[in-house]
Design a protein around this motif. Structure first.
Motif, PDB file in Angstrom:
ATOM      1  N   LEU A 219      33.020  36.441  44.916  1.00 28.80           N
ATOM      2  CA  LEU A 219      32.795  36.863  43.532  1.00 28.80           C
ATOM      3  C   LEU A 219      33.970  36.470  42.639  1.00 28.80           C
ATOM      4  CD1 LEU A 219      31.236  40.420  44.008  1.00 28.80           C
ATOM      5  CD2 LEU A 219      30.114  38.400  43.082  1.00 28.80           C
ATOM      6  N   LEU A 220      35.194  36.629  43.142  1.00 35.29           N
ATOM      7  CA  LEU A 220      36.370  36.225  42.369  1.00 35.29           C
ATOM      8  C   LEU A 220      36.365  34.723  42.126  1.00 35.29           C
ATOM      9  CD1 LEU A 220      39.126  38.420  44.033  1.00 35.29           C
ATOM     10  CD2 LEU A 220      38.276  38.614  41.704  1.00 35.29           C
ATOM     11  N   ASP A 221      35.983  33.965  43.132  1.00 33.97           N
ATOM     12  CA  ASP A 221      35.921  32.515  42.976  1.00 33.97           C
ATOM     13  C   ASP A 221      34.855  32.119  41.961  1.00 33.97           C
ATOM     14  OD1 ASP A 221      36.808  29.906  43.669  1.00 33.97           O
ATOM     15  OD2 ASP A 221      34.995  29.662  44.881  1.00 33.97           O
ATOM     16  N   ASP A 222      33.689  32.772  42.022  1.00 33.38           N
ATOM     17  CA  ASP A 222      32.623  32.478  41.063  1.00 33.38           C
ATOM     18  C   ASP A 222      33.022  32.861  39.641  1.00 33.38           C
ATOM     19  OD1 ASP A 222      31.064  31.505  43.098  1.00 33.38           O
ATOM     20  OD2 ASP A 222      29.846  33.328  43.291  1.00 33.38           O
ATOM     21  N   ALA A 223      33.751  33.965  39.497  1.00 34.21           N
ATOM     22  CA  ALA A 223      34.155  34.420  38.167  1.00 34.21           C
ATOM     23  C   ALA A 223      35.160  33.469  37.522  1.00 34.21           C
ATOM     24  CB  ALA A 223      34.753  35.821  38.247  1.00 34.21           C
ATOM     25  N   SER A 224      35.916  32.770  38.337  1.00 31.36           N
ATOM     26  CA  SER A 224      36.914  31.859  37.784  1.00 31.36           C
ATOM     27  C   SER A 224      36.311  30.535  37.324  1.00 31.36           C
ATOM     28  CB  SER A 224      38.013  31.591  38.818  1.00 31.36           C
ATOM     29  OG  SER A 224      37.487  30.867  39.913  1.00 31.36           O
ATOM     30  N   LYS A 225      35.054  30.274  37.709  1.00 33.20           N
ATOM     31  CA  LYS A 225      34.402  29.039  37.293  1.00 33.20           C
ATOM     32  C   LYS A 225      34.009  29.125  35.821  1.00 33.20           C
ATOM     33  CE  LYS A 225      32.618  28.032  41.841  1.00 33.20           C
ATOM     34  NZ  LYS A 225      31.438  27.985  42.704  1.00 33.20           N
ATOM     35  N   VAL A 226      34.112  28.025  35.123  1.00 33.40           N
ATOM     36  CA  VAL A 226      33.766  27.981  33.708  1.00 33.40           C
ATOM     37  C   VAL A 226      32.245  27.927  33.579  1.00 33.40           C
ATOM     38  CG1 VAL A 226      33.985  26.670  31.572  1.00 33.40           C
ATOM     39  CG2 VAL A 226      35.901  26.805  33.160  1.00 33.40           C
ATOM     40  N   THR A 227      31.705  28.863  32.835  1.00 27.96           N
ATOM     41  CA  THR A 227      30.269  28.888  32.590  1.00 27.96           C
ATOM     42  C   THR A 227      30.032  28.895  31.087  1.00 27.96           C
ATOM     43  OG1 THR A 227      30.230  31.301  32.635  1.00 27.96           O
ATOM     44  CG2 THR A 227      29.765  30.162  34.707  1.00 27.96           C
ATOM     45  N   THR A 228      28.843  28.490  30.696  1.00 29.66           N
ATOM     46  CA  THR A 228      28.525  28.529  29.278  1.00 29.66           C
ATOM     47  C   THR A 228      28.354  29.987  28.859  1.00 29.66           C
ATOM     48  OG1 THR A 228      26.178  28.326  29.771  1.00 29.66           O
ATOM     49  CG2 THR A 228      27.378  26.297  29.329  1.00 29.66           C
ATOM     50  N   VAL A 229      28.877  30.308  27.719  1.00 28.49           N
ATOM     51  CA  VAL A 229      28.844  31.685  27.246  1.00 28.49           C
ATOM     52  C   VAL A 229      27.632  31.879  26.361  1.00 28.49           C
ATOM     53  CG1 VAL A 229      30.083  33.439  25.948  1.00 28.49           C
ATOM     54  CG2 VAL A 229      31.345  31.829  27.358  1.00 28.49           C
ATOM     55  N   ASP A 230      26.778  32.802  26.758  1.00 21.27           N
ATOM     56  CA  ASP A 230      25.620  33.163  25.960  1.00 21.27           C
ATOM     57  C   ASP A 230      25.812  34.625  25.572  1.00 21.27           C
ATOM     58  OD1 ASP A 230      23.226  33.324  24.696  1.00 21.27           O
ATOM     59  OD2 ASP A 230      22.024  33.439  26.519  1.00 21.27           O
ATOM     60  N   ASN A 231      26.073  34.859  24.324  1.00 19.50           N
ATOM     61  CA  ASN A 231      26.376  36.210  23.869  1.00 19.50           C
ATOM     62  C   ASN A 231      25.155  36.974  23.381  1.00 19.50           C
ATOM     63  OD1 ASN A 231      29.081  35.840  24.382  1.00 19.50           O
ATOM     64  ND2 ASN A 231      29.498  35.036  22.356  1.00 19.50           N
ATOM     65  N   TRP A 232      23.967  36.466  23.666  1.00 18.34           N
ATOM     66  CA  TRP A 232      22.784  37.139  23.163  1.00 18.34           C
ATOM     67  C   TRP A 232      21.885  37.540  24.291  1.00 18.34           C
ATOM     68  CZ3 TRP A 232      17.552  37.353  22.563  1.00 18.34           C
ATOM     69  CH2 TRP A 232      17.123  38.175  21.526  1.00 18.34           C
ATOM     70  N   PRO A 233      21.361  38.693  24.353  1.00 22.28           N
ATOM     71  CA  PRO A 233      21.571  39.810  23.437  1.00 22.28           C
ATOM     72  C   PRO A 233      22.866  40.548  23.772  1.00 22.28           C
ATOM     73  CG  PRO A 233      19.994  40.456  25.114  1.00 22.28           C
ATOM     74  CD  PRO A 233      20.338  39.010  25.364  1.00 22.28           C
ATOM     75  N   PRO A 234      23.474  41.178  22.783  1.00 22.81           N
ATOM     76  CA  PRO A 234      24.705  41.927  23.044  1.00 22.81           C
ATOM     77  C   PRO A 234      24.420  43.143  23.918  1.00 22.81           C
ATOM     78  CG  PRO A 234      23.988  42.244  20.782  1.00 22.81           C
ATOM     79  CD  PRO A 234      23.081  41.224  21.378  1.00 22.81           C
ATOM     80  N   TYR A 235      25.425  43.567  24.683  1.00 18.29           N
ATOM     81  CA  TYR A 235      25.249  44.704  25.590  1.00 18.29           C
ATOM     82  C   TYR A 235      26.566  45.452  25.762  1.00 18.29           C
ATOM     83  CZ  TYR A 235      27.421  41.632  29.041  1.00 18.29           C
ATOM     84  OH  TYR A 235      28.291  40.809  29.690  1.00 18.29           O
ATOM     85  N   ASP A 236      26.462  46.682  26.200  1.00 20.76           N
ATOM     86  CA  ASP A 236      27.610  47.527  26.540  1.00 20.76           C
ATOM     87  C   ASP A 236      27.450  47.989  27.979  1.00 20.76           C
ATOM     88  OD1 ASP A 236      28.608  47.427  23.946  1.00 20.76           O
ATOM     89  OD2 ASP A 236      27.602  49.277  23.340  1.00 20.76           O
ATOM     90  N   ILE A 237      28.569  48.159  28.667  1.00 23.40           N
ATOM     91  CA  ILE A 237      28.572  48.749  30.005  1.00 23.40           C
ATOM     92  C   ILE A 237      29.528  49.924  29.961  1.00 23.40           C
ATOM     93  CG2 ILE A 237      29.082  48.411  32.448  1.00 23.40           C
ATOM     94  CD1 ILE A 237      28.523  45.432  32.049  1.00 23.40           C
ATOM     95  N   ALA A 238      29.038  51.111  30.356  1.00 26.55           N
ATOM     96  CA  ALA A 238      29.850  52.323  30.318  1.00 26.55           C
ATOM     97  C   ALA A 238      29.883  52.964  31.694  1.00 26.55           C
ATOM     98  CB  ALA A 238      29.283  53.312  29.304  1.00 26.55           C
ATOM     99  N   LYS A 239      31.047  53.472  32.068  1.00 23.40           N
ATOM    100  CA  LYS A 239      31.182  54.233  33.312  1.00 23.40           C
ATOM    101  C   LYS A 239      31.136  55.706  32.934  1.00 23.40           C
ATOM    102  CE  LYS A 239      33.894  54.784  37.442  1.00 23.40           C
ATOM    103  NZ  LYS A 239      34.982  54.282  38.269  1.00 23.40           N
ATOM    104  N   LEU A 240      30.114  56.407  33.426  1.00 22.80           N
ATOM    105  CA  LEU A 240      29.898  57.803  33.064  1.00 22.80           C
ATOM    106  C   LEU A 240      30.551  58.778  34.028  1.00 22.80           C
ATOM    107  CD1 LEU A 240      26.117  57.460  32.183  1.00 22.80           C
ATOM    108  CD2 LEU A 240      28.075  57.285  30.650  1.00 22.80           C
ATOM    109  N   GLY A 241      30.797  58.350  35.233  1.00 18.29           N
ATOM    110  CA  GLY A 241      31.410  59.190  36.256  1.00 18.29           C
ATOM    111  C   GLY A 241      31.868  58.299  37.397  1.00 18.29           C
ATOM    112  N   ASP A 242      32.232  58.918  38.520  1.00 17.98           N
ATOM    113  CA  ASP A 242      32.690  58.135  39.665  1.00 17.98           C
ATOM    114  C   ASP A 242      31.613  57.188  40.172  1.00 17.98           C
ATOM    115  OD1 ASP A 242      35.202  59.236  39.613  1.00 17.98           O
ATOM    116  OD2 ASP A 242      34.733  60.796  41.083  1.00 17.98           O
TER     117      ASP A 242
END
Length: 160
Positions: free
Chosen positions: A23-46
């Protein structure tokens, strides 16, 4: 320019973390950025998380959500509506597919669409057999004590 990291020294002292290194190796690869649709990620608890995706103009029938192992895919395909001729079209209605990598044992518990926001509730549920357990260490003269699982005990009772 991409810098490749060598995780091989970590393989000597860790077991089962190869997926994390991938996963770390995949995350370091350059990918095209698609910012649509916008989203939020929230941590509500453990163990509780929430993803909120802005899908204005999409109805419940226009959206689909699929979870395959550790991947959550949210996609939208708007049905064509021919209501006159548009002089300006500023509300995006193009098809999309948004992918979220999920950790092990994370499951979608609920999804709701209200006021143009798709809210996805997630929970990490670790199976009982994967939770930490105490292992008794036997002495030299005593036999090792091994707890049998309930499945093995039931199978033995049915065989008798």
């Amino acid at each position: 320019m991409r810098t490749a990291y060598d995780f091989s020294p970590l393989y000597r002292s860790s077991i089962g973390f190869d997926r994390v290194f991938n996963l770390l190796d995949d995350a370091s690869k350059v990918t095209t950025v698609d910012n649509w649709p916008p989203y939020d990620i929230a941590k509500l608890g453990d163990d509780d998380y929430r993803i909120t995706v802005a899908v204005a103009g999409f109805t419940q029938s226009d959206l689909s959500m699929t979870q395959e192992q550790n991947l959550l895919m949210v996609s939208g395909q708007k049905s064509e509506e021919a209501e006159g001729e548009y002089l300006h079209r500023g509300i995006a209605g193009r098809a999309f597919e948004r992918r979220f990598q999920l950790a092990d044992h994370v499951k979608v518990t609920a999804a709701t669409l209200k006021d143009g926001l798709l809210t996805i509730e997630l929970r990490r549920e670790i199976p009982e057999e994967m939770k930490p357990r105490q292992i008794e260490i036997a002495g030299e003269k005593s036999a090792p004590k091994i707890e049998r699982s309930t499945v093995e005990a039931k199978a033995e009772q049915e065989a008798a």
